[in-house]
Design a protein around this motif. Structure first.
Motif, short mmCIF file in Angstrom:
data_model
loop_
_atom_site.label_atom_id
_atom_site.label_comp_id
_atom_site.label_asym_id
_atom_site.label_seq_id
_atom_site.Cartn_x
_atom_site.Cartn_y
_atom_site.Cartn_z
N UNK A 1 -1.10 -1.38 -4.49
CA UNK A 1 -2.17 -0.39 -4.52
C UNK A 1 -1.54 0.94 -4.18
N UNK A 2 -1.61 1.90 -5.09
CA UNK A 2 -1.10 3.24 -4.81
C UNK A 2 -2.19 4.03 -4.10
N UNK A 3 -1.81 4.73 -3.05
CA UNK A 3 -2.74 5.58 -2.30
C UNK A 3 -2.11 6.95 -2.19
N UNK A 4 -2.70 7.93 -2.88
CA UNK A 4 -2.07 9.24 -3.00
C UNK A 4 -3.11 10.35 -2.89
N UNK A 5 -2.64 11.53 -2.50
CA UNK A 5 -3.50 12.72 -2.48
C UNK A 5 -3.54 13.39 -3.86
N UNK A 6 -2.76 12.88 -4.81
CA UNK A 6 -2.63 13.52 -6.12
C UNK A 6 -3.00 12.55 -7.23
N UNK A 7 -3.97 12.95 -8.05
CA UNK A 7 -4.43 12.06 -9.11
C UNK A 7 -3.56 12.10 -10.35
N UNK A 8 -2.65 13.10 -10.46
CA UNK A 8 -1.89 13.25 -11.69
C UNK A 8 -0.85 12.15 -11.91
N UNK B 1 -1.62 8.97 -11.67
CA UNK B 1 -2.35 7.72 -11.93
C UNK B 1 -1.86 7.01 -13.19
N UNK B 2 -1.61 7.77 -14.25
CA UNK B 2 -1.17 7.14 -15.51
C UNK B 2 0.17 6.44 -15.31
N UNK B 3 1.10 7.11 -14.62
CA UNK B 3 2.40 6.49 -14.34
C UNK B 3 2.22 5.22 -13.52
N UNK B 4 1.31 5.29 -12.56
CA UNK B 4 1.06 4.12 -11.72
C UNK B 4 0.58 2.93 -12.51
N UNK B 5 -0.41 3.15 -13.37
CA UNK B 5 -0.96 2.04 -14.15
C UNK B 5 0.02 1.55 -15.20
N UNK B 6 0.91 2.43 -15.67
CA UNK B 6 1.97 1.98 -16.58
C UNK B 6 2.92 1.01 -15.89
N UNK B 7 3.01 1.14 -14.56
CA UNK B 7 3.84 0.22 -13.78
C UNK B 7 3.04 -0.99 -13.28
N UNK B 8 1.83 -1.13 -13.82
CA UNK B 8 1.00 -2.32 -13.59
C UNK B 8 0.52 -2.45 -12.14
N UNK B 9 0.18 -1.34 -11.51
CA UNK B 9 -0.38 -1.42 -10.16
C UNK B 9 -1.80 -1.97 -10.24
N UNK B 10 -2.26 -2.58 -9.16
CA UNK B 10 -3.60 -3.17 -9.15
C UNK B 10 -4.69 -2.12 -9.10
N UNK B 11 -4.42 -1.00 -8.40
CA UNK B 11 -5.42 0.07 -8.30
C UNK B 11 -4.74 1.35 -7.82
N UNK B 12 -5.44 2.46 -8.00
CA UNK B 12 -4.93 3.78 -7.62
C UNK B 12 -6.03 4.48 -6.84
N UNK B 13 -5.79 4.74 -5.56
CA UNK B 13 -6.79 5.34 -4.68
C UNK B 13 -6.38 6.75 -4.29
N UNK B 14 -7.36 7.62 -4.18
CA UNK B 14 -7.11 8.98 -3.74
C UNK B 14 -7.46 9.13 -2.26
N UNK B 15 -6.62 9.86 -1.55
CA UNK B 15 -6.89 10.15 -0.14
C UNK B 15 -7.98 11.22 -0.05
N UNK C 1 0.89 -1.15 0.00
CA UNK C 1 0.00 0.00 0.00
C UNK C 1 0.93 1.20 0.00
N UNK C 2 1.02 1.88 -1.13
CA UNK C 2 2.14 2.77 -1.40
C UNK C 2 1.71 4.20 -1.68
N UNK C 3 2.29 5.13 -0.90
CA UNK C 3 2.12 6.56 -1.15
C UNK C 3 3.06 6.98 -2.28
N UNK C 4 2.78 8.14 -2.91
CA UNK C 4 3.63 8.64 -3.99
C UNK C 4 4.61 9.68 -3.48
N UNK C 5 4.08 10.77 -2.92
CA UNK C 5 4.94 11.89 -2.50
C UNK C 5 5.57 11.59 -1.15
#
Length: 225
Positions: free
Chosen positions: A76-83, A85-99, A52-56
């Motif tokens: 699963x990426x969990x971040x306050x920033x939606x920008x 998301x594309x990089x996350x899915x390019x790295x094949x994450x299962x999901x991208x959640x916003x705080x 369960x991974x933060x970005x910043x």
């Protein structure tokens, strides 16, 4: 059980996720890291099934962390920033959640993780191929009870039978399924299915063999029967 590592520089984020995860019985929180550097150190010695991974984060971002890992677990990426998301899915994450993350949204993400895990396991081999002398030999996962570092080689224990193979413990561990194998010492990897008993210092395998647990691997005892 999905051994899960929470990586976020905000302590409150850890508390929120831990609260939500308590209602998911197949999720085991294996550890908490508050920056990517801590996470790299943890993952160098421990195997997990889910991040369960933060970005910043300071020094190294979550995206940079994923790029460094040669064989990352499910994420699963969990971040306050939606920008991102594309990089996350390019790295094949299962999901991208916003705080802030709700229980319902996290549950949806975990459903995706379980589905992807099932798909991976349906095609996962049931053996590992290792070099023995000048040949490559197949070892069934179910037959391996213990793998022991031995200089520049490994001892692969199948009951009382020992085979000397040419590999490092790290290389071997990367090919073993985390749901069945766990490293308990810098020199030992065991098959969880062969564990008969544990105490604070040792793991006891079938046949009475006692394996000492390294100080930095104590957390792995929580995943053993």
């Amino acid at each position: 059980m999905y051994r899960t590592l929470i990586i976020d520089d905000e302590p409150l984020a850890h508390e929120v996720l831990q609260h939500h995860l308590q209602r998911h019985r197949d999720i085991e929180i294996a550890g908490h890291c508050y920056n990517a550097t801590q996470a790299l150190s943890y993952l160098a010695n421990q195997q997990v099934d889910l991040l369960l991974l933060d970005i910043n984060m300071p020094a190294l971002s979550g995206i940079e962390l994923l790029k460094v890992l040669s064989k990352p677990p499910l994420v699963i990426i969990i971040s306050a920033y939606q920008e991102y998301a594309i990089q996350g899915f390019e790295l094949d994450v299962a999901d991208y959640l916003l705080k802030p993350v709700s229980f319902e949204r996290l549950s949806q993400a975990l459903t995706k993780v379980r589905k992807r895990s099932d798909e991976q396991h349906s095609v996962m081999p049931s053996f590992i191929v290792l070099k023995v002398d000048r040949e490559r030999r197949k070892f069934n996962f179910d037959d391996i009870s213990l793998i022991e570092a031995y200089g520049n080689y490994l001892k692969v224990w199948q009951g009382e039978q020992v085979t000397l193979v040419s590999s490092t413990l790290k290389q071997c561990l990367q090919q073993l399924p985390a749901q069945h194998f766990v490293q308990i010492h810098k020199s030992f990897v065991i098959n969880k299915n062969g564990v008969c008993a544990v105490d604070n210092e040792h793991v006891f395998l079938a046949g009475g063999k006692a394996i000492k647990v390294g100080k930095s691997f104590k957390a792995c005892l929580l995943s053993l029967p």
